[in-house]
Enzyme design. Structure first.
Site, PDB file in Angstrom:
ATOM      1  N   ASN A 153     -10.272 -37.889  -2.119  1.00  0.00           N
ATOM      2  CA  ASN A 153     -11.752 -37.862  -2.141  1.00  0.00           C
ATOM      3  C   ASN A 153     -12.036 -39.351  -1.568  1.00  0.00           C
ATOM      4  O   ASN A 153     -11.450 -40.200  -1.830  1.00  0.00           O
ATOM      5  CB  ASN A 153     -12.332 -37.448  -3.484  1.00  0.00           C
ATOM      6  CG  ASN A 153     -11.928 -38.356  -4.776  1.00  0.00           C
ATOM      7  OD1 ASN A 153     -10.802 -38.871  -4.913  1.00  0.00           O
ATOM      8  ND2 ASN A 153     -12.836 -38.460  -5.516  1.00  0.00           N
ATOM      9  N   GLU A 198     -15.644 -41.142  -1.461  1.00  0.00           N
ATOM     10  CA  GLU A 198     -17.197 -41.172  -2.034  1.00  0.00           C
ATOM     11  C   GLU A 198     -17.957 -42.088  -1.175  1.00  0.00           C
ATOM     12  O   GLU A 198     -17.423 -42.864  -0.464  1.00  0.00           O
ATOM     13  CB  GLU A 198     -17.110 -41.663  -3.602  1.00  0.00           C
ATOM     14  CG  GLU A 198     -16.755 -40.511  -4.575  1.00  0.00           C
ATOM     15  CD  GLU A 198     -16.657 -40.866  -6.039  1.00  0.00           C
ATOM     16  OE1 GLU A 198     -16.417 -40.247  -6.784  1.00  0.00           O
ATOM     17  OE2 GLU A 198     -17.212 -42.246  -6.185  1.00  0.00           O
ATOM     18  N   CYS A 239     -14.746 -34.384  -0.559  1.00  0.00           N
ATOM     19  CA  CYS A 239     -13.772 -33.964  -1.645  1.00  0.00           C
ATOM     20  C   CYS A 239     -12.412 -34.173  -0.850  1.00  0.00           C
ATOM     21  O   CYS A 239     -12.049 -34.113   0.145  1.00  0.00           O
ATOM     22  CB  CYS A 239     -13.834 -32.590  -1.994  1.00  0.00           C
ATOM     23  SG  CYS A 239     -15.429 -32.283  -3.067  1.00  0.00           S
ATOM     24  N   GLU A 283      -9.861 -32.007  -0.942  1.00  0.00           N
ATOM     25  CA  GLU A 283      -9.352 -30.650  -0.058  1.00  0.00           C
ATOM     26  C   GLU A 283     -10.008 -30.618   1.056  1.00  0.00           C
ATOM     27  O   GLU A 283      -9.365 -30.373   2.004  1.00  0.00           O
ATOM     28  CB  GLU A 283     -10.068 -29.436  -1.175  1.00  0.00           C
ATOM     29  CG  GLU A 283      -9.245 -29.534  -2.417  1.00  0.00           C
ATOM     30  CD  GLU A 283     -10.393 -30.101  -3.592  1.00  0.00           C
ATOM     31  OE1 GLU A 283     -10.679 -31.136  -3.310  1.00  0.00           O
ATOM     32  OE2 GLU A 283     -10.594 -29.283  -4.587  1.00  0.00           O
ATOM     33  N   CYS A 311     -14.188 -27.475  -5.917  1.00  0.00           N
ATOM     34  CA  CYS A 311     -15.714 -27.209  -6.393  1.00  0.00           C
ATOM     35  C   CYS A 311     -15.892 -26.015  -5.304  1.00  0.00           C
ATOM     36  O   CYS A 311     -15.237 -25.526  -4.772  1.00  0.00           O
ATOM     37  CB  CYS A 311     -16.553 -28.311  -5.938  1.00  0.00           C
ATOM     38  SG  CYS A 311     -16.447 -28.807  -4.339  1.00  0.00           S
ATOM     39  N   CYS A 346     -15.379 -26.637  -1.731  1.00  0.00           N
ATOM     40  CA  CYS A 346     -14.014 -26.671  -1.323  1.00  0.00           C
ATOM     41  C   CYS A 346     -13.511 -25.112  -1.408  1.00  0.00           C
ATOM     42  O   CYS A 346     -12.828 -24.781  -0.463  1.00  0.00           O
ATOM     43  CB  CYS A 346     -13.173 -27.458  -2.092  1.00  0.00           C
ATOM     44  SG  CYS A 346     -13.534 -29.105  -1.752  1.00  0.00           S
TER      45      CYS A 346
END
Length: 147
Positions: free
Chosen positions: A46, A48, A57, A59, A91, A94
């Site tokens: 990930n 940010e 993310c 993924e 999430c 994803c």
């Protein structure tokens, strides 16, 4: 390599990728590892951003890296590792991205969700995680065939 060893190596690659996460805001590091046809593993972590909404993310990073190589249709499995003692799951965004990859691949993609600490993991399918999905098939698009 046995299927069990194959899954374990994929999960370990996701756990290792977690170490490259850039998560100064949430402090919630996640790693992902995608296994392609032929056994190659591509990882992501990930990433940010101070504006939060622009964060990526693990993924998404891993799947985008696979796509950048022109191998989206070659995805066979993905492992996601994060959190502490409980397995972390993708999430909603994803899950939608994995649904797209699965429709392009034309076969199920195995999803392995693991705890960061080496504890338990769970196996899921895209359909299980996103039962009412929407993708290229719903738009009448035929995903490109594998190269």
């Amino acid at each position: 390599m046995s299927m069990e060893a194959d899954v374990e190596s994929l999960i370990e690659a996701a756990r290792a990728a977690r170490g490259n996460a850039y998560a100064p805001y949430s402090r919630f590091a996640v790693g992902a590892a995608v296994r392609l046809a032929g056994g190659e593993i591509i990882v992501g972590a990930n990433f940010e951003n101070a504006s939060f909404g622009l964060s990526l993310c693990a993924e998404t990073v891993a799947v985008a890296a696979v796509n950048a190589q022109g191998r989206l249709a070659d995805i066979e499995a993905i492992a996601v590792a994060g959190g502490d003692a409980s397995p972390v799951t993708p999430c909603g965004r994803c899950r939608q991205i994995l649904n797209e990859a699965e429709q392009v691949a034309g076969r199920p993609i195995a999803i392995y969700c693991a705890a960061a600490d080496g504890g338990s993991f769970a196996h899921h399918s895209v359909t299980e995680l996103l039962p009412f999905s929407f993708g290229p098939n719903d738009l009448g698009l035929v995903p490109p065939s594998k190269s």
